[in-house]
Design a protein around this motif. Structure first.
Motif, PDB file in Angstrom:
ATOM      1  N   LYS A 119       0.823  -1.206   0.000  1.00  0.00           N
ATOM      2  CA  LYS A 119       0.000   0.000   0.000  1.00  0.00           C
ATOM      3  C   LYS A 119       0.861   1.261   0.000  1.00  0.00           C
ATOM      4  O   LYS A 119       0.535   2.246  -0.673  1.00  0.00           O
ATOM      5  CB  LYS A 119      -0.917  -0.010   1.225  1.00  0.00           C
ATOM      6  N   THR A 122       2.208   1.620  -3.558  1.00  0.00           N
ATOM      7  CA  THR A 122       1.176   2.101  -4.481  1.00  0.00           C
ATOM      8  C   THR A 122       0.852   3.569  -4.219  1.00  0.00           C
ATOM      9  O   THR A 122       0.592   4.338  -5.164  1.00  0.00           O
ATOM     10  CB  THR A 122      -0.097   1.245  -4.342  1.00  0.00           C
ATOM     11  N   GLN A 123       0.880   3.965  -2.954  1.00  0.00           N
ATOM     12  CA  GLN A 123       0.663   5.376  -2.637  1.00  0.00           C
ATOM     13  C   GLN A 123       1.800   6.224  -3.189  1.00  0.00           C
ATOM     14  O   GLN A 123       1.574   7.328  -3.705  1.00  0.00           O
ATOM     15  CB  GLN A 123       0.551   5.546  -1.115  1.00  0.00           C
TER      16      GLN A 123
END
Length: 220
Positions: A119, A122-123
């Motif tokens: 995550k 992806t951020q």
């Protein structure tokens, strides 16, 4: 010379052992081939990410390092399997085995970190999409690629452990088979020498009987 007969005649290498050794060799070759392709792919993906600046350092440096490490392990394993009779095998097999277990641990850790920081990565991609001119297609491939690489790490870790077990059994089996063949060859050589000695003794006794016969016949 007949002292060796106190022991049972040694058996030759069985067909089952030969087939087992053949399967182990082919399986080891297949595992090394998959490992090599996986190592090249991981290293190429790491350099691709580095070249395109698609990830921070903590992503592409472990990728490239583990990929290169896997390739070295495959080379050592193949060299050890190809010259198992020489001292190379004594050095390369343990070295490749230890390196394989080390890289398996590293692959498990790297795969776990990639999944744990998925995550966050992806951020990071979303935040830097415009900065590095990443289009939507590339962005999707990069996000999916992290999961694919993580799963690939786990698969390669399993292959490393499997290769260690197979190569260990293959080396031990090849040496055992070679020892069995050498023992059988030595036993057969002793049998051949014994038969030759018996034939020589029989000829001597036959000649002795002939001499005695002619001495009695002609009163010599």
């Amino acid at each position: 010379m007949a002292a060796y007969r106190r022991e049972r005649r040694p058996k030759d290498v069985s067909c089952c052992s030969t087939c087992c050794r053949w399967i182990q060799g082919k399986l080891l070759l297949l595992i090394n081939l998959v490992d090599f392709i996986g190592g090249v792919g991981i290293m190429a993906f790491g350099f691709y990410v580095f070249d395109k600046k698609y990830a921070p350092d903590y992503v592409y440096i472990p990728l490239a390092s583990i990929g290169l490490f896997v390739i070295c392990i495959v080379l050592f394993s193949c060299m050890g399997a190809g010259c198992w009779r020489s001292c190379w095998a004594c050095c390369l097999y343990p070295l490749s085995g230890i390196m394989g277990l080390m890289v398996a641990i590293g692959e498990i850790v790297a795969g776990s970190l990639l999944l744990a920081y998925h995550k966050k990565y992806t951020q990071w991609l979303d935040d830097n999409q415009q900065k590095y001119n990443i289009n939507d297609g590339e962005l999707k491939r990069l996000k999916d690629g992290v999961t694919t690489v993580a799963v690939g790490f786990f698969a390669l870790a399993f292959l490393e452990v499997l290769r260690f077990c197979v190569s260990k059994g293959y080396k031990r089996g090849k040496r055992y088979d070679e020892e069995q063949r050498n023992i059988l060859a030595e036993y057969e050589e002793l049998e051949s020498q014994e038969r030759a000695a018996l034939r020589s003794q029989e000829r001597k006794e036959k000649h002795k009987k002939l001499r005695e016969h002619y001495k009695q016949k002609y009163n010599l």
